[in-house]
Design a protein around this motif. Structure first.
Motif, PDB file in Angstrom:
ATOM      1  N   UNK A 166       0.830  -1.208   0.000  1.00 25.94           N
ATOM      2  CA  UNK A 166       0.000   0.000   0.000  1.00 25.94           C
ATOM      3  C   UNK A 166       0.867   1.262   0.000  1.00 25.94           C
ATOM      4  N   UNK A 167       1.910   1.265   0.809  1.00 28.37           N
ATOM      5  CA  UNK A 167       2.790   2.435   0.869  1.00 28.37           C
ATOM      6  C   UNK A 167       3.509   2.634  -0.464  1.00 28.37           C
ATOM      7  N   UNK A 168       4.009   1.565  -1.038  1.00 32.69           N
ATOM      8  CA  UNK A 168       4.662   1.647  -2.348  1.00 32.69           C
ATOM      9  C   UNK A 168       3.690   2.173  -3.398  1.00 32.69           C
ATOM     10  N   UNK A 169       2.493   1.625  -3.426  1.00 32.64           N
ATOM     11  CA  UNK A 169       1.481   2.054  -4.396  1.00 32.64           C
ATOM     12  C   UNK A 169       1.157   3.537  -4.240  1.00 32.64           C
ATOM     13  N   UNK A 170       0.999   3.968  -3.003  1.00 34.55           N
ATOM     14  CA  UNK A 170       0.678   5.370  -2.741  1.00 34.55           C
ATOM     15  C   UNK A 170       1.805   6.291  -3.218  1.00 34.55           C
ATOM     16  N   UNK A 171       3.044   5.925  -2.914  1.00 32.88           N
ATOM     17  CA  UNK A 171       4.179   6.763  -3.307  1.00 32.88           C
ATOM     18  C   UNK A 171       4.338   6.791  -4.837  1.00 32.88           C
ATOM     19  N   UNK A 172       4.148   5.668  -5.489  1.00 31.58           N
ATOM     20  CA  UNK A 172       4.218   5.641  -6.953  1.00 31.58           C
ATOM     21  C   UNK A 172       3.104   6.492  -7.566  1.00 31.58           C
ATOM     22  N   UNK A 173       1.913   6.343  -7.051  1.00 28.75           N
ATOM     23  CA  UNK A 173       0.778   7.119  -7.549  1.00 28.75           C
ATOM     24  C   UNK A 173       1.041   8.622  -7.383  1.00 28.75           C
ATOM     25  N   UNK A 174       1.476   9.013  -6.181  1.00 29.48           N
ATOM     26  CA  UNK A 174       1.768  10.431  -5.935  1.00 29.48           C
ATOM     27  C   UNK A 174       2.848  10.957  -6.874  1.00 29.48           C
ATOM     28  N   UNK A 175       3.854  10.141  -7.148  1.00 33.18           N
ATOM     29  CA  UNK A 175       4.931  10.551  -8.052  1.00 33.18           C
ATOM     30  C   UNK A 175       4.433  10.725  -9.485  1.00 33.18           C
ATOM     31  N   UNK A 176       3.415   9.976  -9.844  1.00 33.53           N
ATOM     32  CA  UNK A 176       2.864  10.076 -11.203  1.00 33.53           C
ATOM     33  C   UNK A 176       1.903  11.241 -11.369  1.00 33.53           C
ATOM     34  N   UNK A 177       1.078  11.504 -10.368  1.00 35.70           N
ATOM     35  CA  UNK A 177       0.027  12.514 -10.528  1.00 35.70           C
ATOM     36  C   UNK A 177       0.399  13.898 -10.005  1.00 35.70           C
ATOM     37  N   UNK A 178       1.405  13.978  -9.148  1.00 32.48           N
ATOM     38  CA  UNK A 178       1.785  15.252  -8.549  1.00 32.48           C
ATOM     39  C   UNK A 178       2.968  15.844  -9.327  1.00 32.48           C
ATOM     40  N   UNK A 179       2.668  16.747 -10.243  1.00 29.76           N
ATOM     41  CA  UNK A 179       3.699  17.354 -11.101  1.00 29.76           C
ATOM     42  C   UNK A 179       4.741  18.114 -10.282  1.00 29.76           C
ATOM     43  N   UNK A 180       4.314  18.812  -9.226  1.00 25.79           N
ATOM     44  CA  UNK A 180       5.268  19.547  -8.389  1.00 25.79           C
ATOM     45  C   UNK A 180       6.244  18.611  -7.692  1.00 25.79           C
ATOM     46  N   UNK A 181       5.740  17.508  -7.165  1.00 29.13           N
ATOM     47  CA  UNK A 181       6.600  16.513  -6.523  1.00 29.13           C
ATOM     48  C   UNK A 181       7.601  15.961  -7.523  1.00 29.13           C
TER      49      UNK A 181
END
Length: 66
Positions: A19-34
């Motif tokens: 779950x943590x890996x999935x969340x971090x990957x998702x955030x890295x894909x959708x959050x342009x600023x990150x």
């Protein structure tokens, strides 16, 4: 990978948590600023490393052994 090498130029996750890996990957894909921030930090970090510096340090260690 060691934190002292990457410092803040990466997103860390709990290797035992899908779950943590999935969340971090998702955030890295959708959050342009990150994503942009991580790219910029990565380019800054890479300036600290080079084959020349590594070979000079290795040569220094070998000379100390002799």
């Amino acid at each position: 990978v060691h934190n002292e090498i990457i410092q803040n130029a990466a997103v860390f996750f709990d290797p035992e948590s899908l779950d943590d890996l999935s969340e971090k990957l998702y955030n890295s894909l959708v959050n342009q600023n990150l994503r942009d921030n991580l790219i910029n930090l990565g380019f800054q970090r890479v300036k600290f490393f080079s084959w020349k510096k590594s070979s000079e340090k290795m040569l220094e260690i070998y000379r100390e052994l002799i």
